[in-house]
Design a protein around this motif. Structure first.
Motif, short mmCIF file in Angstrom:
data_model
loop_
_atom_site.label_atom_id
_atom_site.label_comp_id
_atom_site.label_asym_id
_atom_site.label_seq_id
_atom_site.Cartn_x
_atom_site.Cartn_y
_atom_site.Cartn_z
N UNK A 179 41.19 40.82 44.97
CA UNK A 179 42.14 41.72 44.27
C UNK A 179 42.64 42.81 45.23
N UNK A 180 41.69 43.45 45.89
CA UNK A 180 42.09 44.57 46.75
C UNK A 180 42.91 44.11 47.95
N UNK A 181 42.66 42.86 48.41
CA UNK A 181 43.47 42.32 49.51
C UNK A 181 44.91 42.06 49.03
N UNK A 182 45.04 41.43 47.85
CA UNK A 182 46.39 41.15 47.34
C UNK A 182 47.16 42.46 47.10
N UNK A 183 46.47 43.47 46.57
CA UNK A 183 47.13 44.75 46.27
C UNK A 183 47.76 45.38 47.52
N UNK A 184 47.14 45.13 48.68
CA UNK A 184 47.69 45.68 49.94
C UNK A 184 49.12 45.18 50.18
N UNK A 185 49.45 44.01 49.60
CA UNK A 185 50.78 43.42 49.83
C UNK A 185 51.80 43.85 48.78
N UNK A 186 51.38 44.77 47.92
CA UNK A 186 52.25 45.41 46.92
C UNK A 186 53.07 44.46 46.05
N UNK A 187 52.38 43.59 45.30
CA UNK A 187 53.13 42.77 44.34
C UNK A 187 53.71 43.65 43.24
N UNK A 188 54.79 43.20 42.62
CA UNK A 188 55.33 43.99 41.51
C UNK A 188 54.43 43.85 40.27
N UNK A 189 53.90 42.63 40.06
CA UNK A 189 52.96 42.39 38.96
C UNK A 189 51.75 41.66 39.53
N UNK A 190 50.61 41.86 38.89
CA UNK A 190 49.41 41.17 39.35
C UNK A 190 48.53 40.94 38.13
N UNK A 191 48.50 39.70 37.63
CA UNK A 191 47.91 39.40 36.32
C UNK A 191 46.84 38.32 36.45
N UNK A 192 46.11 38.07 35.38
CA UNK A 192 45.08 37.01 35.45
C UNK A 192 44.81 36.40 34.07
N UNK A 193 44.25 35.19 34.09
CA UNK A 193 43.70 34.58 32.87
C UNK A 193 42.51 33.72 33.26
N UNK A 194 41.59 33.49 32.32
CA UNK A 194 40.32 32.85 32.68
C UNK A 194 40.23 31.39 32.22
N UNK A 195 39.06 30.76 32.48
CA UNK A 195 38.89 29.34 32.15
C UNK A 195 38.91 29.07 30.64
N UNK A 196 38.46 30.05 29.84
CA UNK A 196 38.53 29.86 28.37
C UNK A 196 39.99 29.77 27.94
N UNK A 197 40.84 30.59 28.57
CA UNK A 197 42.27 30.55 28.25
C UNK A 197 42.82 29.16 28.57
N UNK A 198 42.40 28.62 29.72
CA UNK A 198 42.88 27.29 30.12
C UNK A 198 42.40 26.24 29.11
N UNK A 199 41.15 26.39 28.67
CA UNK A 199 40.62 25.43 27.68
C UNK A 199 41.45 25.46 26.40
#
Ligand SMILES: Cc1cc2nc3c(=O)[nH]c(=O)nc-3n(C[C@H](O)[C@H](O)[C@H](O)COP(=O)(O)OP(=O)(O)OC[C@H]3O[C@@H](n4cnc5c(N)ncnc54)[C@H](O)[C@@H]3O)c2cc1C
Length: 558
Positions: free
Chosen positions: A284-304
């Protein structure tokens, strides 16, 4: 007194009390169930003024007014035993869309608003995941936020001006004013003058305590935003800051002026699949260094769940994406993802003016992640990213719509937020806190990972008192942990019935008392949406859970 007849006598709008309507207004997206006495649909501000005066002049009837828009609130903000005010029926006009702002009535659905702003290449960037369901007034009521909040902040930042009916039954324009304008207002010997004077004095007198108590996170929708009402540097006083996010507890919003942005034209997405959460914080902290406009997530239960309800996802996907080829590919995408079943999928969106620019940003972030050996990364162009967004935005709604008689979505720890740099210490402790409940409740995790904001939504059998008793027990444990890290128990879903009782614990006795004073200044007779935010109690909230109430004794036994 026949209340229905008495109200119908004074307002032009509707007064409704048929069983079907009362039933529908007893629910929102929260874990509560409260049947209103009456529904009113005011036609204009004059109607609202008359309702406020009526309720004030008949205190012996113990009535109150709760504004309700689309009723998608997850904290029970729009529920009441008294009079509920349907703002969607008549307060649903877009008044003007200018060069960088829009004037709109609060009952306008966001799904009707966005196409109109986009016609002028403008966007309200605090839109929610529920943007197809909720109104703009509900967004102001809850100080809502969404996928672009990482860059653009939440609703309070985009409110330029409000019209509000206050406790004295008058409608006022509320907007940022200079110190000279404030001094002039304070000299008025009337309701408005006294309101400005008392709120200004409260904010100044308690400046240090308020700044100290402000959650150390990039998002927060709890309490009243008193710390932002006075800007010491610019000497601007802005009462919209306390009204936004007040859940109708301070007055009724009748018109909103939003500032809008020109959205960037091009997007590219970096998708990251994690096999487990052990490297989450570093990634997460590595991606944030690249300043995305949005940064979201979903888990394996969501995929199920997505895999289980592929037709529903396809149906909703059609509303967002008209490309038949993309729709055709959706089921095989979901089946592939289900086969791999990563613990967490993160999506970072990069925006810019050219395709070349955004692909470069996304590929740069991907390259920086090569040091993490076990993760899978993928750069997705804007024409292919819809399938990821549908999973992120739609998961809770699909889950909600597939609740069974036994299991339903139970949002109560649905919106916790800590600073992303605290994730390495926070997440293992959160997992440890939730571990004993793994066999009792299934939950999905999705959210705004870039802000450190997680939506943890359990599926629970709310018909069982022992399961309902887990609500206070788990809330207490999870919120205590969040507070240890200077976080907030709600980033965007607000306090309502579900978190209001924990505000004293979150802010401490003194600041909680200051917030109670805000409520008393605006609403001395408690006529606006009682039992929410600082007026909430464990006793009242837990007595009104869907499936049946529990008492303090019930949950104290645990
Ligand atoms: C599937 C799903 C996904 C969601 N995702 C998000 C998300 O990404 N981000 C987010 O912030 N929320 C989210 N929510 C919660 C909710 O959708 C939002 O908070 C939304 O902005 C509420 O809008 P509404 O029109 O439904 O308002 P309601 O639920 O009707 O009202 C919300 C609050 O505002 C008050 N209110 C309404 N109108 C007025 C008025 N005119 N004056 C004063 N107060 C008023 C109400 O009393 C209530 O307290 C989600 C909900 C669902 C069901």
């Amino acid at each position: 007194m026949n209340l229905k007849a008495a109200l119908q006598e004074i307002i032009k709008g509707d007064v409704i009390d048929d069983d079907k309507s009362l039933e529908a207004f007893s629910k929102d997206a929260s874990i509560f169930l409260i049947k209103p006495q009456l529904i009113v649909a005011p036609k204009d501000s004059e109607d609202i003024k008359k309702l406020v005066n009526f309720v004030n002049n008949h205190q012996e009837l113990d009535l109150s007014l709760t504004p309700r828009a689309a009723g998608t609130c997850m904290s029970g903000g729009s529920l009441t035993e008294s009079i509920v005010m349907d703002m969607t029926k008549y307060f649903n006009k877009i008044i003007k869309i200018g060069d960088n702002e829009a004037i709109v009535q609060p009952g306008v659905f966001y799904r009707d608003f966005e196409p109109e702003t986009l016609k002028k290449n403008l966007l309200l960037p605090c839109y929610t995941s529920s943007k197809m369901l909720n109104t703009v007034g509900g967004m102001v009521g809850n100080n809502s936020a969404g996928e672009k909040t990482l860059t653009y902040g939440q609703t309070e930042r985009w409110v330029k001006e409000l019209k509000v009916v206050f406790e004295d039954g008058e409608e006022y324009v509320v907007k940022p004013i200079t110190k000279i304008e404030l001094e002039k207002k304070i000299k008025q010997n009337d309701f408005e003058g006294k309101l400005y004077k008392r709120i200004y004095e409260l904010a100044i007198r308690n400046w240090d305590d308020l700044q100290k108590a402000k959650p150390k996170t990039s998002k927060n929708s709890t309490g009243y935003y008193l710390w932002n009402v006075w800007n010491k540097e610019t000497e601007i006083f802005d009462l919209t800051k306390v009204i936004t996010g007040s859940q109708g507890t301070l007055g009724i919003v009748t018109e909103i002026t939003f500032e809008l942005i020109k959205p960037k034209l091009e997007t590219a997405m970096l998708e990251v699949e994690l096999p487990n959460l052990s490297q989450l914080d570093d990634v997460v902290n590595e991606v944030l260094k690249h300043q995305p406009e949005s940064f979201e997530c979903f888990d394996n239960q969501t995929i199920k769940f997505a895999h289980k309800y592929i037709p529903d996802f396809s149906e909703d996907f059609k509303k967002h994406n008209s490309d038949p080829m993309q729709l055709k590919l959706l089921p095989s995408f979901l089946r592939d993802l289900f086969k791999r079943l990563p613990a967490l999928v993160m999506i970072a969106e990069f925006t810019g003016d050219t395709e070349e620019e955004v692909m470069k940003q996304a590929n740069g972030a991907k390259a920086a992640l090569t040091k993490f050996t076990k993760i899978k990364t993928n750069v997705v162009s804007s024409k292919d990213d819809g399938k990821y967004w549908i999973l992120r935005r739609d998961s809770f709604n699909i889950l909600r719509n597939h609740s069974s008689k036994d299991l339903r979505t139970a949002p109560f720890i649905d919106d916790i937020v800590v600073k992303p740099e605290n994730l390495p210490l926070f997440l293992p402790k959160l997992q440890k806190t939730l571990a004993p409940y793994k066999n009792k409740i299934i939950y999905t995790i999705a959210g705004h990972i870039g802000n450190g904001n997680f939506h943890i939504i359990p599926l629970m059998n709310m018909n069982k008192p022992e399961i309902r008793a887990l609500v206070p027990e788990i809330s207490e444990k999870v919120f205590s942990l969040v507070f240890e890290f200077g976080g907030s128990m709600a980033a965007e879903h607000n306090d309502g019935l579900v978190r209001g009782p924990f505000l004293k614990k979150m802010y401490g006795e003194k600041v909680f008392h200051i917030m109670q004073t805000v409520k008393k200044i605006f609403d001395p007779n408690r006529i606006f949406n009682p039992h929410k935010k600082v007026d909430a109690t464990f006793e009242y909230s837990y007595a009104h859970m869907s499936g049946g109430g529990i008492t303090v004794q019930d949950y104290a036994k645990k």
